[in-house]
Motif scaffolding. Structure first.
Motif, PDB file in Angstrom:
ATOM      1  N   VAL A   1       0.865  -0.969  -0.224  1.00  0.00           N
ATOM      2  CA  VAL A   1      -0.052  -0.115  -0.209  1.00  0.00           C
ATOM      3  C   VAL A   1       0.900   1.123   0.040  1.00  0.00           C
ATOM      4  O   VAL A   1       1.288   1.560   0.944  1.00  0.00           O
ATOM      5  N   ALA A   2       0.714   2.111  -1.241  1.00  0.00           N
ATOM      6  CA  ALA A   2       1.763   3.001  -1.068  1.00  0.00           C
ATOM      7  C   ALA A   2       1.365   4.471   0.021  1.00  0.00           C
ATOM      8  O   ALA A   2      -0.179   4.716   0.269  1.00  0.00           O
ATOM      9  N   GLY A   3       2.621   4.956   0.592  1.00  0.00           N
ATOM     10  CA  GLY A   3       1.730   6.288   1.308  1.00  0.00           C
ATOM     11  C   GLY A   3       1.332   5.699   2.392  1.00  0.00           C
ATOM     12  O   GLY A   3       1.462   7.176   3.218  1.00  0.00           O
ATOM     13  N   VAL A   4       1.358   4.202   3.132  1.00  0.00           N
ATOM     14  CA  VAL A   4       0.848   3.935   4.379  1.00  0.00           C
ATOM     15  C   VAL A   4       2.178   3.363   5.713  1.00  0.00           C
ATOM     16  O   VAL A   4       2.764   2.758   5.000  1.00  0.00           O
ATOM     17  N   TYR A   5       1.958   3.789   6.392  1.00  0.00           N
ATOM     18  CA  TYR A   5       3.058   3.046   7.177  1.00  0.00           C
ATOM     19  C   TYR A   5       1.659   3.007   8.631  1.00  0.00           C
ATOM     20  O   TYR A   5       1.197   3.471   8.918  1.00  0.00           O
ATOM     21  N   ALA A   6       2.270   2.000   9.310  1.00  0.00           N
ATOM     22  CA  ALA A   6       2.104   1.655  10.746  1.00  0.00           C
ATOM     23  C   ALA A   6       2.642   1.333  11.813  1.00  0.00           C
ATOM     24  O   ALA A   6       3.735   1.139  11.474  1.00  0.00           O
ATOM     25  N   ALA A   7       2.223   1.759  12.901  1.00  0.00           N
ATOM     26  CA  ALA A   7       2.888   2.157  14.401  1.00  0.00           C
ATOM     27  C   ALA A   7       2.446   1.211  15.481  1.00  0.00           C
ATOM     28  O   ALA A   7       0.914   1.774  15.667  1.00  0.00           O
ATOM     29  N   GLY A   8       2.436   1.196  16.314  1.00  0.00           N
ATOM     30  CA  GLY A   8       2.338   0.699  17.867  1.00  0.00           C
ATOM     31  C   GLY A   8       1.366  -0.324  17.863  1.00  0.00           C
ATOM     32  O   GLY A   8       1.753  -1.536  16.794  1.00  0.00           O
ATOM     33  N   ASP A   9       0.277  -0.450  17.981  1.00  0.00           N
ATOM     34  CA  ASP A   9      -0.656  -2.038  18.428  1.00  0.00           C
ATOM     35  C   ASP A   9      -1.453  -2.531  16.705  1.00  0.00           C
ATOM     36  O   ASP A   9      -2.181  -3.962  16.720  1.00  0.00           O
ATOM     37  N   THR A  10      -0.866  -1.394  15.491  1.00  0.00           N
ATOM     38  CA  THR A  10      -1.606  -1.429  14.189  1.00  0.00           C
ATOM     39  C   THR A  10      -0.254  -2.187  13.717  1.00  0.00           C
ATOM     40  O   THR A  10      -0.888  -2.622  12.443  1.00  0.00           O
TER      41      THR A  10
END
Length: 410
Positions: free
Chosen positions: A286-295
């Motif tokens: 998925v371009a342009g999307v980052y995830a952090a923490g519990d996700t």
């Protein structure tokens, strides 16, 4: 349109926004400032790891006093939909109004939620997953002295003997005794841990278990192992072994799942609903999307899957925010590399226990070391600086760890 939009006002979201701002400021070249926004429904960072303690209402920090000084815009709304193709987030404000927010890079840091059971009387179960829930439990406990006398008035059943359940159960002993003592009922206090597994702290390591067991014995916390809660009413809790415990208080602590918003992202997810990410915390595919923490279904450099915890949410946030900004600036990303894994479990008036490494080796130290460490974590390390832009940006550097020197006791 925002250059970096962060969803979620927890530890991962806050530090994502701070880290993105830090890097964008460091590389500002023209008059048009890059914009960072944090979209969250509540005005405070909740110190979620402290909600097992008394007076949970004070376990929060105003986001505007943390991020406001560095120019992060806070959008008071709840994200309800993410369109990664159009790079738009649909959000709902407290008054019910809907709005669309456009972004160039997105960091999803909307955390996790307790998985509540479906069983008779489940609405009567308390939890400490959110600030409002922890406050409701505190209010319930404070009302016990005025409740009708009878069996179970000073009994609390805690379902789940993992990290949260153990910290809450050991803390509840002191909290209940303080409430019962003025009424001559301190001796009636009873805390019962109910756990599906055959041992307490199943995932906390064999070395820590004897310390935990001794603490539970010292405090008088009872255990019902290999057992689950099957139902409850206002005066009792029913267990899978067929027994019934008279109890006016029941708290559920077992099971967490990533924010439902992860289902809006067209990417692989793990059994906890967390998004698959690469070493730079980019959501896979998925371009342009980052995830952090519990996700984020992230791993450390050794390939160990990270548990959902504040310990990892902060460094994950820093790296995700940094890399979201770096991508906009044409800079190379950094790989996620957290501090070595460690745990520190509070055991109420019986102390604490600390471990290090994935093998969970018991950390030794002078008497009271683990309790001093837990106090430092709770009262200092996890709290962001308030009204201090310079210190916030210093700590937003992904190379700066959370851990600090312990205060000297005595």
């Amino acid at each position: 349109m925002f250059d970096v939009l962060v969803l979620g006002g927890g530890f991962a979201g806050l530090w994502s926004a701070a880290a993105a701002t830090r890097l964008l400021r460091a590389h500002a070249t023209g008059p048009a400032a890059r914009t960072v926004a944090l979209l969250a429904p509540d005005p405070d960072l909740v110190l979620r790891p402290r909600l097992y303690q008394a007076d949970p209402a004070r376990m929060r920090v105003p986001l505007d006093r943390v991020l406001g000084p560095v120019g992060v815009r806070r959008i008071a709304a709840r994200a309800v939909a993410v369109d990664t193709a159009r790079r738009r987030v649909t959000a709902t404000a407290a008054d019910g109004g809907r709005t669309e927010v456009a972004y160039r890079r997105l960091v999803l840091a909307t955390g996790s939620a307790l998985v509540r059971p479906e069983l008779p009387g489940a609405a009567l179960l308390h939890d400490i997953d959110t600030l409002p829930a922890a406050v409701r439990l505190a209010e319930h406990l404070r009302a016990l002295p005025e409740a009708p006398d009878g069996p179970g008035r000073w009994t609390a059943v805690v379902a789940g003997a993992g990290f949260t359940g153990l910290e809450l159960a050991t803390e509840l002993v002191g909290r209940l005794r303080a409430l019962a003592a003025p009424h001559g009922a301190a001796h009636e206090v009873r805390v019962v841990l109910v756990e599906r597994a055959a041992v307490v702290g199943e995932h906390l390591g064999a070395a820590a278990r004897p310390v935990i067991t001794r603490a539970l014995d010292e405090l008088g916390v009872e255990r019902r192992l290999g057992t689950t809660v099957t139902g409850l009413d206002a005066r009792s809790v029913r267990l899978s072994d067929g027994s019934t415990l008279p109890a006016r208080t029941a708290v559920w602590t077992a099971g967490m799942r990533a924010s439902a918003l992860t289902a809006q992202i067209p990417a692989p997810r793990d059994a906890l609903g967390r998004l698959a990410v690469d070493g730079a915390l980019r959501v896979r595919g998925v371009a342009g999307v980052y995830a952090a923490g519990d996700t984020a279904a992230a791993t450390d450099q050794g390939g160990h899957p990270l548990p959902q915890s504040c310990q990892h949410a902060t460094p994950l946030g820093k790296v995700a925010g940094h890399n979201a900004a770096a991508e906009l600036l044409g800079l190379p990303p950094v790989d996620f590399a957290p501090d070595p894994y460690a745990t520190c479990l509070d055991l109420g008036e019986a102390g604490a226990v600390a471990t290090s490494g994935w093998e969970r080796t018991l950390r030794e130290g002078p008497e009271g070391f683990a309790k001093d460490l837990k106090r430092a974590i709770n009262e200092s390390w996890i709290s962001p600086p308030v009204d201090d832009a310079r210190e916030l940006l210093r700590r937003a550097d992904h190379r700066v760890g959370q851990r600090q020197a312990l205060p000297v006791s005595g």
